[in-house]
Scaffold this motif. Structure first.
Motif, short mmCIF file in Angstrom:
data_model
loop_
_atom_site.label_atom_id
_atom_site.label_comp_id
_atom_site.label_asym_id
_atom_site.label_seq_id
_atom_site.Cartn_x
_atom_site.Cartn_y
_atom_site.Cartn_z
N GLN A 1 -9.83 14.09 -6.56
CA GLN A 1 -9.48 14.14 -7.73
C GLN A 1 -8.49 13.77 -9.18
O GLN A 1 -7.46 14.82 -8.70
N MET A 2 -9.16 12.74 -9.90
CA MET A 2 -7.78 12.73 -10.40
C MET A 2 -7.61 12.67 -11.90
O MET A 2 -9.01 12.67 -12.63
N ASN A 3 -7.42 13.08 -12.84
CA ASN A 3 -7.08 13.56 -13.78
C ASN A 3 -6.16 13.26 -14.30
O ASN A 3 -4.83 12.55 -14.14
N SER A 4 -6.24 13.30 -16.02
CA SER A 4 -4.89 12.30 -16.73
C SER A 4 -4.37 11.35 -16.18
O SER A 4 -3.25 10.85 -16.06
N LEU A 5 -5.38 9.89 -16.04
CA LEU A 5 -5.55 8.39 -15.57
C LEU A 5 -4.15 7.88 -16.15
O LEU A 5 -4.35 7.91 -17.54
N LYS A 6 -3.40 7.06 -15.45
CA LYS A 6 -2.73 6.49 -16.48
C LYS A 6 -3.29 4.76 -15.86
O LYS A 6 -3.20 4.68 -14.84
N ALA B 1 1.49 11.62 -7.88
CA ALA B 1 0.03 12.47 -7.74
C ALA B 1 0.29 13.57 -8.02
O ALA B 1 -1.33 14.72 -8.87
N LYS B 2 1.42 14.17 -7.91
CA LYS B 2 1.73 15.84 -8.26
C LYS B 2 0.81 16.38 -9.93
O LYS B 2 1.10 15.29 -10.56
N GLY B 3 0.08 17.48 -9.68
CA GLY B 3 -0.24 17.68 -10.86
C GLY B 3 -1.26 17.59 -11.94
O GLY B 3 -1.90 17.77 -12.36
N ARG B 4 -1.72 16.08 -11.12
CA ARG B 4 -2.37 15.49 -11.36
C ARG B 4 -3.77 15.08 -11.13
O ARG B 4 -5.30 14.60 -10.69
N PHE B 5 -3.73 15.20 -9.33
CA PHE B 5 -4.54 14.48 -8.26
C PHE B 5 -4.48 15.63 -8.21
O PHE B 5 -3.65 16.87 -6.97
N THR B 6 -6.34 16.18 -7.51
CA THR B 6 -6.04 17.04 -5.78
C THR B 6 -6.95 16.20 -4.78
O THR B 6 -8.02 16.02 -5.13
N ILE B 7 -6.16 16.70 -3.40
CA ILE B 7 -7.31 16.04 -2.82
C ILE B 7 -8.19 17.38 -2.16
O ILE B 7 -8.07 18.84 -1.84
N ARG C 1 0.65 -1.22 -0.28
CA ARG C 1 -0.39 -0.30 0.03
C ARG C 1 0.71 1.70 -0.25
O ARG C 1 2.29 1.61 1.19
N GLU C 2 0.83 1.86 -0.71
CA GLU C 2 1.11 3.39 -0.89
C GLU C 2 0.64 4.73 -0.87
O GLU C 2 -0.43 4.71 -1.16
N PHE C 3 1.31 5.81 -0.14
CA PHE C 3 0.96 6.76 0.56
C PHE C 3 0.44 7.64 -1.18
O PHE C 3 1.28 6.97 -2.59
N VAL C 4 -0.37 8.31 -1.61
CA VAL C 4 -1.42 8.92 -2.60
C VAL C 4 -1.09 10.78 -2.40
O VAL C 4 -0.32 11.68 -3.17
N ALA C 5 -2.12 11.14 -1.38
CA ALA C 5 -2.60 12.27 -1.02
C ALA C 5 -2.22 12.57 0.17
O ALA C 5 -3.43 11.43 0.99
#
Length: 127
Positions: free
Chosen positions: A82-87, A64-70, A45-49
């Motif tokens: 909010q997750m944008n530009s998902l890969k 997550a920087k620049g793509r996700f917003t908590i 398990r890894e940290f996101v935000a």
């Protein structure tokens, strides 16, 4: 005691967006730092935000920087991701977590710093 329930996961194409929500029980939601973590099959398990109790401070994993917003709405006892530009590499089960932080360190990045966890929501990004 805090109970957490995530929602908003699903299947999305690469480049798409999703917004995860995490609803918390309890009357002292603003006293908790909140975090989002993820776990892919066979991985830790890894940290996101993370976000402070007031919502005034945030911190992100480099991935997550620049793509996700908590964000959080303390009136609704809810935290969002909010997750944008998902890969495709964002594919994982996403968990929200809560850590009591009143008058303490406002942001938490370690799995072992959180005492309360949701059940997780699956995010799958297709290529």
């Amino acid at each position: 005691q805090v109970q957490l329930v995530e929602s908003g996961g699903g299947l999305v194409q690469a480049g798409g967006s999703l917004r995860l929500s995490c609803a918390a029980s309890g009357r002292t939601f603003s006293g908790y730092a909140m975090g989002w973590f993820r776990q892919a099959p066979g991985q830790e398990r890894e940290f996101v935000a993370t976000i402070s109790g007031s919502g005034g401070s945030t911190h992100y994993a480099d991935s997550a920087k620049g793509r996700f917003t908590i964000s959080r709405d303390n009136a609704k006892n809810t935290v969002y991701l909010q997750m944008n530009s998902l890969k495709p590499e964002d594919t994982a089960v996403y968990y929200c977590a809560a850590s009591w932080s009143w008058n303490q360190k406002p942001l938490r990045v370690g799995v072992d710093e959180y005492g309360y966890w949701g059940q997780g929501t699956q995010v799958t990004v297709s290529s």
